[in-house]
Structure formats: C-alpha cells, structure tokens
Design a protein around this motif. Structure first.
Motif, PDB file in Angstrom:
ATOM      1  N   SER B  99       0.601  -1.020  -0.084  1.00 34.54           N
ATOM      2  CA  SER B  99      -0.335   0.179  -0.129  1.00 34.54           C
ATOM      3  C   SER B  99       1.090   1.470  -0.003  1.00 34.54           C
ATOM      4  CB  SER B  99      -1.305  -0.196   1.046  1.00 34.54           C
ATOM      5  OG  SER B  99      -2.175  -0.900   1.070  1.00 34.54           O
ATOM      6  N   ALA B 102       2.366   2.048  -3.865  1.00 32.14           N
ATOM      7  CA  ALA B 102       1.210   2.434  -4.469  1.00 32.14           C
ATOM      8  C   ALA B 102       0.739   3.696  -3.788  1.00 32.14           C
ATOM      9  CB  ALA B 102      -0.261   1.598  -4.291  1.00 32.14           C
ATOM     10  N   SER B 105       3.676   6.125  -5.287  1.00 33.75           N
ATOM     11  CA  SER B 105       3.706   5.981  -6.716  1.00 33.75           C
ATOM     12  C   SER B 105       2.599   7.156  -7.296  1.00 33.75           C
ATOM     13  CB  SER B 105       3.925   4.487  -7.630  1.00 33.75           C
ATOM     14  OG  SER B 105       3.471   4.724  -8.989  1.00 33.75           O
ATOM     15  N   LEU B 106       1.376   6.862  -6.831  1.00 32.44           N
ATOM     16  CA  LEU B 106       0.403   8.057  -6.574  1.00 32.44           C
ATOM     17  C   LEU B 106       0.929   8.911  -6.716  1.00 32.44           C
ATOM     18  CD1 LEU B 106      -3.385   6.333  -5.884  1.00 32.44           C
ATOM     19  CD2 LEU B 106      -2.337   6.849  -7.934  1.00 32.44           C
ATOM     20  N   ARG B 108       3.850  10.863  -6.725  1.00 33.08           N
ATOM     21  CA  ARG B 108       5.430  11.151  -7.422  1.00 33.08           C
ATOM     22  C   ARG B 108       4.024  11.655  -9.007  1.00 33.08           C
ATOM     23  NH1 ARG B 108       7.528   8.916 -10.968  1.00 33.08           N
ATOM     24  NH2 ARG B 108       6.521   7.490 -10.703  1.00 33.08           N
ATOM     25  N   THR B 109       3.381  10.628  -9.733  1.00 28.42           N
ATOM     26  CA  THR B 109       2.759  10.727 -10.212  1.00 28.42           C
ATOM     27  C   THR B 109       1.940  11.988 -10.544  1.00 28.42           C
ATOM     28  OG1 THR B 109       0.672   9.018  -9.863  1.00 28.42           O
ATOM     29  CG2 THR B 109       2.825   9.174 -11.471  1.00 28.42           C
ATOM     30  N   ARG B 110       0.576  11.736  -9.561  1.00 30.96           N
ATOM     31  CA  ARG B 110       0.052  13.187  -8.800  1.00 30.96           C
ATOM     32  C   ARG B 110       1.086  14.653  -9.309  1.00 30.96           C
ATOM     33  NH1 ARG B 110      -4.028  10.287  -4.607  1.00 30.96           N
ATOM     34  NH2 ARG B 110      -5.204   9.623  -6.692  1.00 30.96           N
TER      35      ARG B 110
END
Lengths: 236, 233
Positions: B99, B102, B105-106, B108-110
């Motif tokens: 978790s 995830a 990573s979320l 970093r992309t956002r």
C-alpha cells in the motif's frame, strides 16, 4: 402538454436519433477536435508523444498547461479536448493502474489501462444524468512491447501504430500515414511526430511543444532543453 | 460512533516496552485461526551525515520458538529515496509495504515529484494504524536524512537512530555506545551491522544473516552483508 420531442434525441446522451446516431457523443467528438493536438508514435523500443498547446494569454505560466502526463512511472497519457474532462480521465487511469499493481503485483499493460478507461468513458454515454466526456486520450507505453491506444468520447478503444487526437487530427494522421514506417528508432519517431504536428498555424517552440517518451525504463517528459535540441534537429 | 470504538480498540495496540513482537493482539486472535508468522526480528535505522543506513536480520519465526524461514527480506524500498524495515506480523507488514509503495507512486505521478519524508512518514502512520506491525522508516529528502519509528496505534516518532523487533534491547545497547552524530555512511553501515549481529547472538528470534540498506540522495541500495557467520546460533 405540448409535445416538444422534436429535439429530444439531441439533448440526452442516452437517446438515439431515428437514424441510430448519438448526437451528444458526436458533439463531444467536436469538442475534442477543438483541443490542442497530440501525436503518438510507436517506435521499435518506445512510444513517443508530441503535443501542441498555446497559452491563450502571455500571462499564463506555460508550465501549468499540462498535455502529457505520467500514469504510474511506466505509462504515459495525453488528452485533447475539454481540459477538465481530460484531467478526470487522467486521474481515473492513475488510480486504475496503481490498483492493478497493488492487486496483482504486476505492471499493468497499455491495453488493460486503455480498456478500463474506455469502459469508464462508455458508461457516461449510457448512464442517466451524465454527459459524455468532451475529451479523448492517448495511452502509450512499453510493457513487454511498445503499444499505443486511443480512446474517443464514445468509449471505443483503438490500437494504433501512430495517430493524433485534437485539432486537425485528420490532417496530422494523413501526414503520419505518409511518413510512418514500422521499426523506426526513437529519434526518427520523434522527428516524424514533430513534423506531423507542425503546420502554418502552429508555431512549434519549446513553449508550445511538449514532448515525452515512454521506454522500457519508464516515462520521461522532455525538458525545454531537450525539446529545443529536437526542434533544431527537425529544423523548426 | 465509529471513532469511539476505534479508541476502545486502541488499548490492544498500545506500545509495550519489552518484547512488543511477542504480544497477542486482537487482530491475531480474531482474524487468524492458526499461528501467525512473526518476523521476530532485529531492525535498526541510523541517520548518517549524508544518508540513512538501515539493517535487519533474515529470520522469520513461529511463536519465537521455530525458525519458519532463514532468508526473509525485511528491508524494502518504498520510494525513490526511502526504505521501510518491518517487524511484527508478516502478512499485515507485506500489505503495508504494498500500500505504501502504491501511495508513494501515486503521489509522484500526481505531484510530479517524490514525497518528502514528512509526507511519507505521515502516510505510513495512517496505513499502519490497526496493524500488528512496528516498522522503521528511513529516507532522504532535500532536508537531509530522517529516521522514524512507527507502530499499530499510528504513532510516528522521528529520531536520529532507532531499533525495533524482539532483539531491540540488545541492538539499542550497542547503538547507545556506538552511535554518534555525523557518522559517514560506511561508518554507520558498520554500526548497523554490528547491532544486528549482537542481537542475533542473544535473541532467539533473530539471526540467519544481515541485510543492509543505504539510502542517499542518489537512491536506495539493499544487499546482504556477506563474510560473517550471521549469528546463526
């Protein structure tokens, strides 16, 4: 109670016209055609994206106009059309990709993510109280092999070797059809993408152009320096 | 209502000063019918001058009396410049790792940039709440190296060094004598290795080798320490 149903099929998106068309979906496609264009090209070991976006005022901070975005570090996504609708699709794609990774401990593929997005977009053409998304997306990346998918406002997923969405996408695709060859290396793919995107009413500069590449190693957005080098090499 | 009942259950996850690994939590008695794999474990984390060093043993035990695995990876990268060391129940710890990876990573992309250690530790605190897991979190951001100790009540405590697991007393004993501010990464690696080795000698639920993670601005490197007997006793 004067029946005023003459235009009913032109209003709710879930209503067919007598000749079997969904006008709201077609209007949504028109919205996409008004958005800044993005080109996607698959090469032998990557998928390259090139976008054109022009700020409506010199006061807009150019970096705040996002065209090409990272989904999960591996896949890239581009939107055209209504920016707000496009952002919603990007967020959905990100959530979906991370959920897949969490659930299966595997990098989700381009096809999987694109079809999940397609299902999400399609739902908005059938569920009551919704309107279709006024945005189309391109999803690309290298997962085992480079692949590129497009999803239009009807929710149809289509796989492409190279394609464009947004303003003049038809003309751009014609140029791609003439120039594209299978097995292009990344650099040639970038040149094909930028040349196809260029036109008389689109001045490509490091500010209006946005470039990103997705390789086996992951998603890489080009900075302005790399973009300028690319523009010089492509002679713009 | 839900909030009140959460408070009631909190008592079951209170920090214990000794042997926190061996306690029986409500999570285990209610949700697991059989015996639960525990890491047993000795984990340590030290902030060095230009990074963070973390160490762990490799033993997983059943009830602290049986070695269920001799080759467990207790250090996992969760972020471009952060690593988590796990102690406690293995299943929930693995869920927590997945978790957290995830979420990082979320983020970093956002946001287009990696999480700060403050944001990462806060997120870990939210995720660990209610789980019988006592992790250490170490990482580097633009403000330098950071070490956090966390537990199932959701507490997030920052410190310059920390130890966890059933071997923590032995490990802390060594750390108190050897830890200094501004150690180099290689000096800190020696201290972390020795702390895990010392605990492996005396704690029956720790042993079978040492894993070291070094975290610097450049990233994370995790590897086994070779050339030792690994406290296999």
């Amino acid at each position: 109670m004067e029946p005023n149903n003459q235009q009913a099929y032109d209003r709710g998106s879930t209503i067919f016209s007598p000749d079997g068309r969904l006008y709201q979906v077609e209007y949504a496609r028109e919205a996409v055609e008004r958005g800044g264009p993005t080109v996607g090209v698959t090469t032998e070991d990557s998928v390259v994206f090139a976008s054109y976006g022009n700020a409506r005022s010199s006061l807009v901070v150019p970096e705040s106009i996002e065209k090409l975005r990272d989904i999960d570090g591996q896949l890239g996504i581009a939107t055209a059309g209504h920016v707000a609708d496009g952002r919603r699709l990007v967020e959905y794609g990100r959530r979906f990709a991370h959920q897949e990774q969490l659930r299966y401990d595997e990098q989700p593929g381009v096809e999987t993510v694109s079809k999940a997005l397609a299902d999400f977009v399609q739902e908005s053409t059938q569920v009551g109280g919704t309107r279709p998304f006024g945005a189309a997306v391109l999803v690309g990346g290298f997962v085992e092999t480079p692949r590129l998918y497009g999803v239009d406002p009807s929710g149809t997923p289509t796989e492409w070797a190279a394609t464009a969405i947004g303003k003049d996408s038809g003309d751009i695709r014609e140029s791609l059809e003439a120039e594209y060859e299978t097995g292009l290396d990344e650099h040639s793919g970038l040149k094909v993408a930028v040349r196809a995107l260029a036109s008389e009413d689109r001045e490509l500069t490091s500010e209006t152009l946005d470039v990103a590449v997705t390789r086996e190693s992951g998603f890489e957005p080009f900075g302005s320096e790399k973009q300028e080098t690319l523009l010089e090499e492509t002679e713009f | 209502m839900m909030y009140e009942s959460r408070f009631e259950t909190d008592e079951r996850f209170e920090r214990e000063t000794v042997g926190s690994i061996e306690r029986t939590t409500a999570y285990e008695t209610n949700e697991a019918d059989g015996p639960t794999y525990k890491t047993g474990t000795t984990i340590v984390a030290l902030a060095a001058a230009d990074g963070v060093v973390m160490g762990a043993d490799k033993r997983m035990s059943l009830g602290g009396r049986f070695t269920a695995s001799k080759d467990v990876e207790k250090l996992s990268q969760v972020h471009s410049t952060a690593t988590m060391a796990i102690s406690g129940a293995v299943g929930p710890a693995q869920q927590l790792l997945d978790s957290l990876q995830a979420e990082a990573s979320l983020y970093r992309t956002r946001h287009g940039e990696p999480m700060s250690m403050k944001a990462l530790s806060k997120t870990t605190g939210h995720l660990v709440r209610g789980l019988p897991v006592q992790p250490l979190l170490g990482g580097v951001d633009e403000t330098g190296g950071h070490v956090f100790e966390l537990d199932g009540s959701g507490s997030v405590i920052e410190d310059s060094y920390a130890a966890g697991g059933s071997g923590m007393q032995t490990a802390y004993g060594l750390l108190e004598g050897r830890m200094e501010p501004q150690l180099s990464v290689s000096e800190a690696t020696d201290v972390a290795t020795d702390a895990v080795l010392a605990a492996s000698e005396r704690d029956t639920a720790s042993g079978n080798g040492v894993t070291i993670a070094t975290i610097t601005r450049e990233g994370v490197q995790i590897g086994d320490v070779t050339d030792m007997n690994g406290g296999a006793s």
